[in-house]
Scaffold this motif. Structure first.
Motif, PDB file in Angstrom:
ATOM      1  N   GLU A   4      -5.698   9.746   0.373  1.00  0.00           N
ATOM      2  CA  GLU A   4      -6.190   8.144   0.031  1.00  0.00           C
ATOM      3  C   GLU A   4      -7.269   7.963  -0.781  1.00  0.00           C
ATOM      4  O   GLU A   4      -6.992   6.851  -1.529  1.00  0.00           O
ATOM      5  CB  GLU A   4      -6.542   7.700   1.536  1.00  0.00           C
ATOM      6  CG  GLU A   4      -5.411   7.857   2.507  1.00  0.00           C
ATOM      7  CD  GLU A   4      -4.411   6.743   2.511  1.00  0.00           C
ATOM      8  OE1 GLU A   4      -4.451   6.015   1.606  1.00  0.00           O
ATOM      9  OE2 GLU A   4      -3.480   6.732   3.301  1.00  0.00           O
ATOM     10  N   HIS A  59       0.892  -1.003   0.015  1.00  0.00           N
ATOM     11  CA  HIS A  59      -0.134  -0.029  -0.160  1.00  0.00           C
ATOM     12  C   HIS A  59       0.952   1.133   0.006  1.00  0.00           C
ATOM     13  O   HIS A  59       0.520   2.239  -0.923  1.00  0.00           O
ATOM     14  CB  HIS A  59      -0.928   0.013   1.327  1.00  0.00           C
ATOM     15  CG  HIS A  59      -1.519   1.346   1.247  1.00  0.00           C
ATOM     16  ND1 HIS A  59      -2.448   1.768   0.617  1.00  0.00           N
ATOM     17  CD2 HIS A  59      -1.320   2.338   2.203  1.00  0.00           C
ATOM     18  CE1 HIS A  59      -3.013   3.094   1.058  1.00  0.00           C
ATOM     19  NE2 HIS A  59      -2.035   3.470   1.981  1.00  0.00           N
ATOM     20  N   ASP A  60       1.958   1.362   0.810  1.00  0.00           N
ATOM     21  CA  ASP A  60       2.598   2.516   0.996  1.00  0.00           C
ATOM     22  C   ASP A  60       3.492   2.900  -0.137  1.00  0.00           C
ATOM     23  O   ASP A  60       3.539   3.919  -0.825  1.00  0.00           O
ATOM     24  CB  ASP A  60       3.509   2.145   2.196  1.00  0.00           C
ATOM     25  CG  ASP A  60       2.882   2.339   3.453  1.00  0.00           C
ATOM     26  OD1 ASP A  60       1.666   3.115   3.545  1.00  0.00           O
ATOM     27  OD2 ASP A  60       3.464   2.186   4.677  1.00  0.00           O
ATOM     28  N   HIS A  72       1.293   5.220  -2.653  1.00  0.00           N
ATOM     29  CA  HIS A  72       1.531   6.638  -2.362  1.00  0.00           C
ATOM     30  C   HIS A  72       3.077   7.278  -3.017  1.00  0.00           C
ATOM     31  O   HIS A  72       2.798   8.290  -3.468  1.00  0.00           O
ATOM     32  CB  HIS A  72       1.763   6.560  -0.837  1.00  0.00           C
ATOM     33  CG  HIS A  72       0.901   6.815   0.026  1.00  0.00           C
ATOM     34  ND1 HIS A  72      -0.023   7.898   0.246  1.00  0.00           N
ATOM     35  CD2 HIS A  72       0.197   5.725   0.702  1.00  0.00           C
ATOM     36  CE1 HIS A  72      -1.084   7.446   0.955  1.00  0.00           C
ATOM     37  NE2 HIS A  72      -0.700   6.311   1.422  1.00  0.00           N
TER      38      HIS A  72
HETATM   39 FE    FE Z   1      -1.899   5.344   3.019  1.00  0.00          FE
END
Ligand code: FE
Ligand code: PHE
Length: 286
Positions: free
Chosen positions: A182, A136-137, A141
């Motif tokens: 997000e 996820h990170d 991102h």
């Molecule tokens: Fe996040």
């Protein structure tokens, strides 16, 4: 607080939530040697599944920057990514053992250091994981930190977070993060696209956010966002749409102090609330 570096053996995975291996700023070395072949395989499979879903759903800037993450068939080393990221926008990624408290989190962002969880989910969590992991990170991102305007926005968010902490307004500010960084959507020349990491790292939410008829999609209005609660255990029922990262930067630039005061006097809205005058954003269809 000085912390002895801990070296993990090849059979031990980086322990989740072991904050003893972090320093006072909550960062830790990426426990690279502790990734097992199964961990690298999990990353490769997550990357492959998600990359295939991006065309027509992820914003252009994200798709253009994704190759900058480098290697896709194993977990990349943070140093490899940083060589490219620092040159592009003077950001760097730093390892953390998991979620960290708000003040150290905002401090890292304000210093253009993006915290990335170093451990990866187990195969049993392949489709859904409650807390952020390295996939996820990194995948969600980091690509947009290669975009100069978005990168500056995330730093400004960190500075704004430290200020919000002093004003007791972190809950209101966290709603903004949730609905932009997000779960944000952006309108591009061919239609609606995702730029939020929570969407871009989830196969189900990516299709739901961009294509489903169920959720409402409202133009970004900072006060409306700060009033809106969010759900962490289901797809979003409301998304907020921008036309450019410049719009996001400019709309979040004014001093939020009076806004926090006003929002505190208004009742919060449910995640699926719809106000009388509100209309969905019309996507341009190619
Ligand atoms: Fe996040
Ligand atoms: N402008 C906000 C303030 O004055 C700070 C901020 C910037 C918050 C960017 C979010 C994103 O508090």
């Amino acid at each position: 607080m000085a912390v002895e570096p801990v070296i993990y053996g090849a059979s031990e995975r980086p322990p989740r939530g072991d904050y003893a291996r972090a320093g006072a700023d909550y960062t830790c070395a990426q426990a690279y040697d502790s990734y097992t072949p199964a961990d690298h395989d999990t990353y490769r499979r997550l990357y492959e599944r998600q990359a295939a879903l991006l065309p027509g759903r992820a914003c252009d800037e994200f798709i253009a920057a994704l190759p900058s993450l480098g290697i896709k068939d194993r977990i990349p080393r943070f140093e490899e990514i940083n060589e490219r990221l620092y040159k592009a926008t003077r950001w760097e990624v730093v390892g953390v053992p998991g979620l960290i408290p708000e003040v150290p989190f905002f401090t890292l962002l304000a210093n253009r250091r993006f915290p990335v969880t170093d451990w990866i989910r187990t195969p049993a969590e392949f489709d859904y994981i409650v807390e952020p992991d390295i996939f996820h990170d990194l995948f969600g991102h980091v690509p947009l930190l290669f975009d100069p305007v978005f990168a500056d926005h995330v730093q400004a968010y960190g500075q704004g977070g430290l200020k919000a902490h002093g004003l007791g307004a972190c809950e209101l500010l966290s709603r903004l993060y949730w609905y932009t960084v997000e779960f944000g959507l952006i309108r591009q020349k061919d239609g609606l696209r995702a730029y939020g990491a929570g969407i871009l790292s989830s196969p189900g939410e990516l299709q739901h956010a961009v294509q489903s008829r169920e959720p409402q999609r409202l133009p970004l209005d900072i006060e409306r966002v700060m009033r809106t609660r969010y759900k962490i255990d289901s797809y979003q029922s409301t998304y907020f749409v921008i036309d450019s990262f410049r719009e996001l930067f400019d709309k979040t630039a004014p001093d939020f102090t009076p806004l926090y005061e006003r929002v505190r006097t208004l009742p919060p809205l449910a995640a699926d609330a719809r106000l009388d005058h509100e209309e969905d954003v019309q996507a341009v269809t190619a």
